[in-house]
Design a protein around this motif. Sequence first.
Motif, PDB file in Angstrom:
ATOM      1  N   TYR A  87       0.795  -1.216   0.000  1.00  0.00           N
ATOM      2  CA  TYR A  87       0.000   0.000   0.000  1.00  0.00           C
ATOM      3  C   TYR A  87       0.837   1.279   0.000  1.00  0.00           C
ATOM      4  N   ASN A  88       2.141   1.167   0.206  1.00  0.00           N
ATOM      5  CA  ASN A  88       2.950   2.378   0.369  1.00  0.00           C
ATOM      6  C   ASN A  88       4.305   2.364  -0.323  1.00  0.00           C
ATOM      7  N   PHE A  89       4.596   1.410  -1.172  1.00  0.00           N
ATOM      8  CA  PHE A  89       5.918   1.426  -1.809  1.00  0.00           C
ATOM      9  C   PHE A  89       5.917   2.350  -3.023  1.00  0.00           C
ATOM     10  N   GLU A  90       7.109   2.765  -3.414  1.00  0.00           N
ATOM     11  CA  GLU A  90       7.255   3.689  -4.537  1.00  0.00           C
ATOM     12  C   GLU A  90       7.061   2.947  -5.860  1.00  0.00           C
ATOM     13  N   ILE A  91       6.135   3.423  -6.639  1.00  0.00           N
ATOM     14  CA  ILE A  91       5.802   2.812  -7.927  1.00  0.00           C
ATOM     15  C   ILE A  91       6.793   3.319  -8.979  1.00  0.00           C
ATOM     16  N   PRO A  92       7.309   2.421  -9.831  1.00  0.00           N
ATOM     17  CA  PRO A  92       8.221   2.882 -10.889  1.00  0.00           C
ATOM     18  C   PRO A  92       7.543   3.914 -11.789  1.00  0.00           C
TER      19      PRO A  92
END
Length: 169
Positions: free
Chosen positions: A100-105
């Motif tokens: 729910y909170n990781f950085e999307i490429p």
Amino acid sequence: MDNEVDWEKRWKEGQTLWDAGKASPALKKLIEDEDTKHLIPSQGIGLVPGCGSGYDVELLATPERHMTGLDYSPTAVEVCRKIHPQAADKNYDFMCADFYNFEIPAGGYDLAYDYTFLCAMPPRLRPDWAARYPQLIKKGGVLIALMFPLEEKEGGPPFSLSRIVVTQF
């Protein structure tokens, strides 16, 4: 992520009854079947949230399609890296992060594969699960969601799903 299931503890204690030691037969059939294999983007980048031991990540990776297995449990990711030491050579990797909170490429993913990840989410997180995928997947990208188990009962594993729940999203 606020877990009602302690996934890290399960991995540390080897409580991974869901792990068949191979890729999902349903995914294998989808990839190999002449009528369905065209549904999977042939190139780009893909994500497998709740990747387990990484066998589906490995199966989906091709020279033209880089796959990332994502798991919240550091132990799960460590297990993946031990089982798949050749991952980098075969165009896939593993990442420990909160779905729910990781950085999307930049640009998003071309493909996301969700197999039993939704049933791992506490029911209160299901709307967040549904809202996250449009953020992750680029326009024209594909979400493959194989929902199992679809049972009208209380309990798991770890949280049951019904046809009604799945069609809501």
